[in-house]
Design a protein around this motif. Structure first.
Motif, PDB file in Angstrom:
ATOM      1  N   VAL A   1       0.824  -0.934  -0.190  1.00 25.35           N
ATOM      2  CA  VAL A   1       0.315   0.015   0.243  1.00 25.35           C
ATOM      3  C   VAL A   1       0.920   1.053   0.182  1.00 25.35           C
ATOM      4  N   SER A   2       1.829   1.410   1.172  1.00 24.49           N
ATOM      5  CA  SER A   2       2.783   2.293   0.545  1.00 24.49           C
ATOM      6  C   SER A   2       3.147   2.348  -0.333  1.00 24.49           C
ATOM      7  N   GLU A   3       3.844   1.432  -1.479  1.00 25.41           N
ATOM      8  CA  GLU A   3       4.244   1.747  -2.699  1.00 25.41           C
ATOM      9  C   GLU A   3       3.076   2.513  -3.981  1.00 25.41           C
ATOM     10  N   LEU A   4       2.271   1.674  -3.808  1.00 23.42           N
ATOM     11  CA  LEU A   4       1.420   1.985  -4.660  1.00 23.42           C
ATOM     12  C   LEU A   4       1.192   3.790  -4.291  1.00 23.42           C
ATOM     13  N   VAL A   5       0.583   3.704  -3.189  1.00 23.64           N
ATOM     14  CA  VAL A   5       0.360   5.377  -2.545  1.00 23.64           C
ATOM     15  C   VAL A   5       0.926   5.725  -3.507  1.00 23.64           C
ATOM     16  N   THR A   6       2.090   5.982  -2.644  1.00 19.65           N
ATOM     17  CA  THR A   6       3.895   7.049  -2.676  1.00 19.65           C
ATOM     18  C   THR A   6       3.466   7.128  -3.638  1.00 19.65           C
ATOM     19  N   ASN A   7       3.361   5.830  -4.966  1.00 22.50           N
ATOM     20  CA  ASN A   7       3.952   6.287  -6.683  1.00 22.50           C
ATOM     21  C   ASN A   7       3.198   7.023  -6.848  1.00 22.50           C
ATOM     22  N   ALA A   8       1.824   7.214  -6.310  1.00 24.12           N
ATOM     23  CA  ALA A   8       0.222   7.593  -6.755  1.00 24.12           C
ATOM     24  C   ALA A   8       0.764   8.850  -6.675  1.00 24.12           C
ATOM     25  N   LEU A   9       1.318   9.228  -5.797  1.00 23.75           N
ATOM     26  CA  LEU A   9       0.973  10.673  -5.335  1.00 23.75           C
ATOM     27  C   LEU A   9       2.623  11.070  -6.047  1.00 23.75           C
ATOM     28  N   GLU A  10       3.435  10.720  -5.834  1.00 21.60           N
ATOM     29  CA  GLU A  10       4.601  11.095  -6.611  1.00 21.60           C
ATOM     30  C   GLU A  10       4.234  11.632  -8.172  1.00 21.60           C
ATOM     31  N   HIS A  11       4.147  11.009  -9.127  1.00 18.49           N
ATOM     32  CA  HIS A  11       3.904  10.450  -9.786  1.00 18.49           C
ATOM     33  C   HIS A  11       2.568  10.820 -11.013  1.00 18.49           C
ATOM     34  N   ALA A  12       1.486  11.272 -10.439  1.00 15.42           N
ATOM     35  CA  ALA A  12       0.296  10.415 -10.983  1.00 15.42           C
ATOM     36  C   ALA A  12      -1.264  12.036 -10.791  1.00 15.42           C
ATOM     37  N   LEU A  13      -1.918  12.314 -11.088  1.00 17.19           N
ATOM     38  CA  LEU A  13      -2.378  13.589 -10.751  1.00 17.19           C
ATOM     39  C   LEU A  13      -3.567  12.780  -9.916  1.00 17.19           C
ATOM     40  N   PRO A  14      -4.067  13.901  -8.773  1.00 16.74           N
ATOM     41  CA  PRO A  14      -5.150  13.635  -8.360  1.00 16.74           C
ATOM     42  C   PRO A  14      -6.258  13.153  -9.101  1.00 16.74           C
ATOM     43  N   PRO A  15      -7.707  12.377  -8.832  1.00 10.10           N
ATOM     44  CA  PRO A  15      -7.803  12.463  -7.185  1.00 10.10           C
ATOM     45  C   PRO A  15      -7.127  10.773  -7.204  1.00 10.10           C
ATOM     46  N   VAL A  16      -6.557  10.580  -5.803  1.00 14.00           N
ATOM     47  CA  VAL A  16      -6.218   9.391  -5.335  1.00 14.00           C
ATOM     48  C   VAL A  16      -7.172   8.141  -4.571  1.00 14.00           C
ATOM     49  N   ALA A  17      -7.181   7.189  -4.821  1.00 14.19           N
ATOM     50  CA  ALA A  17      -8.124   6.396  -3.775  1.00 14.19           C
ATOM     51  C   ALA A  17      -7.590   5.423  -3.925  1.00 14.19           C
ATOM     52  N   LEU A  18      -7.562   4.121  -2.762  1.00 14.35           N
ATOM     53  CA  LEU A  18      -7.052   3.008  -2.055  1.00 14.35           C
ATOM     54  C   LEU A  18      -8.345   2.151  -1.926  1.00 14.35           C
TER      55      LEU A  18
END
Length: 99
Positions: free
Chosen positions: A13-30
């Motif tokens: 979860v930490s890796e996937l969420v961090t990648n989304a926050l660092e490399h992608a646009l919002p929104p981010v959903a888990l």
């Protein structure tokens, strides 16, 4: 779930969420699901697609301090991948049930 599986899930979860926050646009959903009776855990992180610029953490650290997330996920997951749609991307991983 046993403690080892929980620790592995938290790392994925930490890796996937961090990648989304660092490399992608919002929104981010888990999303966390246990879709079958086999005890496996499906982890999905959706985002708004690739960002034009890297995140603050990625640009502030040395190249050898990042870039291992996908390898970590591949080591822990029984399967993982990416689903791309028009304005959204979902990165997913399946953790097997504890033996």
């Amino acid at each position: 779930m046993d403690d080892e599986t929980i620790d592995q899930a938290l790392l994925v979860v930490s890796e996937l969420v961090t990648n989304a926050l660092e490399h992608a646009l919002p929104p981010v959903a888990l999303h966390l699901r246990r879709p079958g009776n086999d005890g496996a855990l499906r982890i999905e992180v959706g985002d708004g697609g690739p960002a034009d610029h890297e995140g603050t953490w990625t640009t502030s650290c040395a190249p050898d301090e990042h870039g291992r997330g996908v390898s970590i996920i591949a080591l822990l997951a029984s399967a993982h991948g990416t689903r791309i749609r028009a304005h959204a991307v979902t990165h997913w991983a399946v953790l097997p049930a504890a033996a």
